[in-house]
Design a protein around this motif. Sequence first.
Motif, short mmCIF file in Angstrom:
data_model
loop_
_atom_site.label_atom_id
_atom_site.label_comp_id
_atom_site.label_asym_id
_atom_site.label_seq_id
_atom_site.Cartn_x
_atom_site.Cartn_y
_atom_site.Cartn_z
N UNK A 35 0.82 -1.20 0.00
CA UNK A 35 0.00 0.00 0.00
C UNK A 35 0.85 1.25 0.00
N UNK A 36 0.25 2.32 -0.49
CA UNK A 36 0.86 3.67 -0.41
C UNK A 36 0.01 4.52 0.52
N UNK A 37 0.68 5.23 1.40
CA UNK A 37 0.05 6.17 2.31
C UNK A 37 0.80 7.48 2.23
N UNK A 51 -1.77 -2.26 -4.17
CA UNK A 51 -1.75 -3.20 -5.28
C UNK A 51 -1.47 -4.60 -4.77
N UNK A 52 -2.09 -5.56 -5.42
CA UNK A 52 -1.86 -6.97 -5.13
C UNK A 52 -0.83 -7.49 -6.13
N UNK A 53 0.24 -8.11 -5.62
CA UNK A 53 1.35 -8.52 -6.47
C UNK A 53 0.93 -9.55 -7.52
N UNK A 54 0.09 -10.48 -7.13
CA UNK A 54 -0.17 -11.63 -8.01
C UNK A 54 -0.94 -11.26 -9.27
N UNK A 55 -1.96 -10.40 -9.13
CA UNK A 55 -2.79 -10.11 -10.30
C UNK A 55 -2.82 -8.63 -10.67
N UNK A 56 -2.10 -7.80 -9.90
CA UNK A 56 -2.05 -6.38 -10.22
C UNK A 56 -3.31 -5.61 -9.89
N UNK A 57 -4.23 -6.24 -9.17
CA UNK A 57 -5.45 -5.55 -8.79
C UNK A 57 -5.10 -4.36 -7.88
N UNK A 58 -5.80 -3.25 -8.10
CA UNK A 58 -5.50 -2.03 -7.36
C UNK A 58 -6.73 -1.46 -6.68
N UNK A 59 -6.46 -0.59 -5.73
CA UNK A 59 -7.51 0.12 -5.00
C UNK A 59 -6.97 1.51 -4.73
N UNK A 60 -7.85 2.52 -4.83
CA UNK A 60 -7.42 3.91 -4.65
C UNK A 60 -8.36 4.65 -3.71
N UNK A 64 -7.64 10.51 -5.00
CA UNK A 64 -6.59 10.39 -6.02
C UNK A 64 -7.06 9.61 -7.26
N UNK A 65 -8.26 9.09 -7.23
CA UNK A 65 -8.77 8.32 -8.38
C UNK A 65 -8.73 9.15 -9.64
N UNK A 66 -8.24 8.56 -10.71
CA UNK A 66 -8.16 9.25 -11.99
C UNK A 66 -6.90 10.06 -12.17
N UNK A 67 -6.16 10.28 -11.08
CA UNK A 67 -4.92 11.05 -11.15
C UNK A 67 -3.69 10.20 -10.84
N UNK A 68 -3.83 9.25 -9.94
CA UNK A 68 -2.72 8.40 -9.51
C UNK A 68 -2.92 6.99 -10.05
N UNK A 69 -1.80 6.36 -10.39
CA UNK A 69 -1.83 4.97 -10.86
C UNK A 69 -0.74 4.18 -10.18
N UNK A 70 -1.11 3.02 -9.65
CA UNK A 70 -0.15 2.14 -9.00
C UNK A 70 0.10 0.94 -9.91
N UNK A 71 1.37 0.60 -10.05
CA UNK A 71 1.75 -0.57 -10.84
C UNK A 71 2.87 -1.30 -10.13
N UNK A 72 3.22 -2.49 -10.64
CA UNK A 72 4.33 -3.21 -10.03
C UNK A 72 5.13 -3.92 -11.10
#
Length: 124
Positions: A35-37, A51-60, A64-72
């Motif tokens: 998680x990011x805080x 973000x979940x490592x296995x499937x890349x599922x994210x939550x915001x 920040x929705x629509x402005x920030x993107x989390x990836x791995x």
Amino acid sequence: QVHLVESGGGLVQAGGSLRLSCAASGRTIRPYPTGWFRQAPGKEREFVGGIIWSDGDTKYADSVKGRFTISRDNAKNTVYLQMNSLKPEDTGVYYCGKSTRYYIPSNSDAYDYWGQGTQVTVSS
């Protein structure tokens, strides 16, 4: 043992972009989301996303929705936080943390390892 190191913070004008990185090590990091805080002076630590490592599922967070993107990048054991359209209210120290759950919690109490943080300052 889990070790997290954030980088990429800095000073940017409103409307600009930054990309933060969270380099993770430790054999127990992968089963659990990262998680990011962020924490502004005088305020509590606030959930940004995760973000979940296995499937890349994210939550915001809604803010920040629509402005920030989390990836791995699994090969590099690194999680990224791409921040666009930055606002002065995005200013704070940004931390990445390892969840103790198999989902992405939004409360900081559900994270057991944290990085040292990286400062993000957005000027108006």
